[in-house]
Design a protein around this motif. Structure first.
Motif, PDB file in Angstrom:
ATOM      1  N   GLU A  82      40.827  37.277  22.787  1.00  0.00           N
ATOM      2  CA  GLU A  82      41.468  36.960  24.068  1.00  0.00           C
ATOM      3  C   GLU A  82      42.790  36.238  23.832  1.00  0.00           C
ATOM      4  N   THR A 111      46.126  34.486  37.092  1.00  0.00           N
ATOM      5  CA  THR A 111      44.800  35.068  37.310  1.00  0.00           C
ATOM      6  C   THR A 111      44.801  36.134  38.402  1.00  0.00           C
ATOM      7  N   ILE A 125      36.509  32.073  37.137  1.00  0.00           N
ATOM      8  CA  ILE A 125      37.117  33.106  36.289  1.00  0.00           C
ATOM      9  C   ILE A 125      36.007  33.864  35.572  1.00  0.00           C
ATOM     10  N   LYS A 127      34.891  37.522  33.111  1.00  0.00           N
ATOM     11  CA  LYS A 127      35.363  38.192  31.907  1.00  0.00           C
ATOM     12  C   LYS A 127      36.621  39.012  32.201  1.00  0.00           C
ATOM     13  N   GLY A 128      37.671  38.775  31.429  1.00  0.00           N
ATOM     14  CA  GLY A 128      38.934  39.470  31.639  1.00  0.00           C
ATOM     15  C   GLY A 128      39.720  38.959  32.824  1.00  0.00           C
ATOM     16  N   GLY A 129      39.285  37.832  33.418  1.00  0.00           N
ATOM     17  CA  GLY A 129      39.944  37.334  34.623  1.00  0.00           C
ATOM     18  C   GLY A 129      41.288  36.693  34.378  1.00  0.00           C
ATOM     19  N   LEU A 130      41.577  36.351  33.145  1.00  0.00           N
ATOM     20  CA  LEU A 130      42.890  35.787  32.822  1.00  0.00           C
ATOM     21  C   LEU A 130      43.838  36.958  32.568  1.00  0.00           C
ATOM     22  N   LYS A 131      44.826  37.121  33.444  1.00  0.00           N
ATOM     23  CA  LYS A 131      45.656  38.331  33.428  1.00  0.00           C
ATOM     24  C   LYS A 131      46.883  38.209  32.532  1.00  0.00           C
ATOM     25  N   ARG A 352      36.205  31.439  29.466  1.00  0.00           N
ATOM     26  CA  ARG A 352      35.528  32.201  30.517  1.00  0.00           C
ATOM     27  C   ARG A 352      36.039  33.639  30.567  1.00  0.00           C
ATOM     28  N   SER A 353      37.325  33.832  30.321  1.00  0.00           N
ATOM     29  CA  SER A 353      37.856  35.188  30.303  1.00  0.00           C
ATOM     30  C   SER A 353      37.315  35.979  29.118  1.00  0.00           C
ATOM     31  N   ASP A 355      34.275  35.585  28.211  1.00  0.00           N
ATOM     32  CA  ASP A 355      32.841  35.621  28.513  1.00  0.00           C
ATOM     33  C   ASP A 355      32.057  34.703  27.582  1.00  0.00           C
TER      34      ASP A 355
END
Length: 616
Positions: A82, A111, A125, A127-131, A352-353, A355
């Motif tokens: 990540e 986000t 947030i 999984k993958g929520g941080l853009k 969190r992004s 997971d």
């Protein structure tokens, strides 16, 4: 009685030297608060190497080794992936540099939320929520009203920041969405009237005077080089004749010709009445003056001169180790006291992004100093010896269970990277606690239990009280055929048979308890090709000397357990031949290939071992 006048002063005063009085020249010196404009900061950073280094070096050193996550391997891989996707390291480095230059920069945590003016809900947030991550400086991001509620997490900081777009569009951003880098801490916004509300000062603000002095000194020295030698010629009636144009023309023509002849022949042609003198500027000591100014710059920037100028330490017995250690301590303080708190929300968002939702996950900043191979080997040996000491000899009296020490030791070795691929090997073969006990261990435990010994552990041996005896420990050479092939190619007519090629680890005529020797860490030992290899003669034997830290450590462990050694030092070697007609060793090219050694073989010492030596 006359009047007695009492004078009280709180500083040193001398009426003779005028020190401390209103006529003291130093009394005119005072500090005033001035701000460098953005144009001045950009010009200094873009055109002078010293300001650029002062800004870049600490930020670069704080980020270059980055950090080591402490978690399970899948969690570490997910977090690092990540970080790589978002280019976290690059964004933080860019923001740190710009924050030091302008006194303020931030990384925006994107986000995809519709309203960035609202606080960032990190716990929402997924999984993958941080853009994305974007870097902004105080030139684009201005602070709003200062938060004065002492119960707020953002006390003393702007309640909101405003981002000004290209078309004048303004977007309000909540500070929880920003990783803030504020450069040098301002003394007080209200007193200094900081025009950049919510931000700090540029690190160049307090160092630029020292930088300008150093640059000016270097420029003056460079100009002085061109004036290092001056020719002086005295002419009769020179000033009185300058009004004559013909005279001026002839003077120029005359000395142009004189300089030309001097350049060609090394001789200056002058009239008898003309006087010639050459003066040279004294350049000695200019280097010391310039370095004194550079040291002032280094002190102002809090960067060692060796790091700032990229040079080796100078002077007798000067290593620069102390300076660099202090500097590395300062960078570590910057990482822990500035970077880590500023990145707290970003780090939680990254976890969190990725997971990863384990509260025990954390990280440590990697040390800036790199260990040499020798230092890494010494640490490995010290760690292994400490583990053996804690575990003991497997008598059941150990302070910490052997399985626990094994797991901790594996974690340490994986983190230190001294055994590449160890974690993968553990996954394949399992660790100590996952392995089934051998038949010998089961039998030993059963025998101990039959003798009513309490607290029987899985790794106990029944032979703990074995009588001491002489000890001969060796490892056979697995790839002996390769070494024999090399020896024949070097002119050896006969060599020891392949089954007899070995490396001796211990040869103790002094009886020793074999059980205290313990077991080797590796059943098969592979020594990489190359490295120090020599051919020597030990008595009648022609041997191949090589370097093997593992064998040396094992030999030292056996000596510590009571084994004796008949020589001053231990040198790993393989005996090739006893043939007196062997080639001159000075003409033999040592074997450079891989050496593979089998498991350790324990036996008692045979004093007449030479009687059984034969060659093929």
């Amino acid at each position: 009685m006359g009047n007695i006048i009492t004078m009280a002063r709180d500083s040193l005063t001398s009426l003779v030297s005028r020190m401390g009085t209103d006529r003291d020249k130093a009394a005119t010196t005072f500090y005033s608060h001035t701000y460098l404009t953005d144009e001045q900061l950009i010009a200094a950073y873009s055109t002078s190497w010293l300001p650029r280094k002062i800004v870049d070096i600490p930020a670069l050193d704080a980020c270059r080794k980055w950090r080591d996550w402490q978690a399970k391997k899948p969690q570490i891989e997910a977090i690092e992936e990540e970080e790589k996707r978002l280019n976290v390291k690059g964004k933080i480095l860019e923001a740190a540099k710009k924050g030091r230059l302008f006194g303020g920069a931030a990384v925006y945590i994107g986000t995809g939320d519709a309203n960035p003016a609202e606080p960032l809900q990190v716990d929402k947030i997924t999984k993958g929520g941080l853009k994305y991550l974007n870097v902004m400086t105080r030139r684009q991001l201005s602070g709003g009203e200062t938060e004065r509620n002492p119960e707020s997490d953002w006390y003393g900081k702007p309640k909101l920041y405003t981002l000004t777009g290209a078309n004048g569009q303004q977007i309000a951003i909540h500070p929880s969405r920003l990783v803030l880098f504020t450069g040098a801490m301002p003394a007080d916004d209200e007193i200094t009237n900081n025009p950049w509300q919510g931000w700090g000062d540029s690190v160049l603000q307090s160092t630029l005077d020292a930088v300008k002095n150093a640059d000016s000194t270097a420029g003056n020295i460079a100009s002085l080089i061109f004036e290092a030698k001056i020719d002086i010629i005295r002419l009769p009636n020179f000033m009185a004749s300058l009004g004559n144009e013909e005279y001026k023309r002839k003077i120029l023509e005359r000395y142009t010709l004189a300089n030309t002849s001097k350049g060609i022949n090394g001789t200056l042609l002058l009239d008898k009445e003309e006087e010639y003198e050459s003066k040279s500027a004294q350049l000695a000591g200019l280097t010391d003056i310039l370095m004194a100014f550079m040291q002032i710059v280094a002190g102002a920037a809090d960067i060692p001169v060796t790091r700032l100028l990229g040079q080796s330490p100078a002077g007798m017995n000067s290593t620069g180790t102390s300076d660099m250690k202090n500097y590395h301590d300062r960078i570590q303080s910057m990482q822990e006291l500035e970077f880590q708190p500023a990145m707290a929300r970003l780090d939680e968002a990254i976890e969190r992004s990725a997971d990863v939702r384990d509260p025990d996950v954390h990280y440590r900043w990697s040390p800036l100093e790199q260990m040499s191979e020798k230092e890494r080997a010494e640490i490995f040996k010290t760690t292994a010896d400490a583990a053996r000491t804690i575990v003991g000899s497997g008598t059941g009296q150990e302070i910490i269970p052997r399985e626990a020490v094994s797991d901790a030791l594996v974690n340490r070795l994986v983190e230190d990277g001294v055994l590449p691929g160890l974690d993968a090997a553990i996954e394949t073969y399992g660790n100590l606690s996952e392995q089934e006990p051998s038949e010998e261990e089961i039998a030993a435990a059963a025998a101990t239990q039959a003798s009513n010994t309490n607290n029987v552990t899985r790794m106990q041996r029944a032979a703990n009280d074995a009588a001491p005896r002489t000890l001969y420990v060796s490892r056979k050479v697995v790839n002996a055929a390769d070494i024999i092939r090399w020896a024949k190619g070097q002119g050896f007519k006969t060599t020891l048979p392949a089954d007899d090629l070995h490396v001796t680890i211990a040869y103790s005529r002094t009886p020793v308890d074999w059980m205290k020797i313990g077991e080797a860490w590796q059943s098969e030992l592979k020594l990489a090709a190359g490295g120090p290899r020599l051919m020597e003669q030990f008595g009648e034997a022609r041997v191949l000397l090589f370097k093997a830290s593992e064998l040396e450590w094992r030999h030292e462990a056996m000596e510590s357990a009571g084994a004796s050694w008949d020589h001053e030092e231990y040198q790993p070697h393989i005996t090739i031949s006893y043939d007196p007609e062997s080639p001159d060793l000075a003409d033999v090219e040592p074997y450079q290939g891989e050496i593979i050694l089998g498991p350790e073989l324990f036996a008692e010492v045979e004093e007449d071992w030479q009687a059984g030596v034969s060659e093929e």
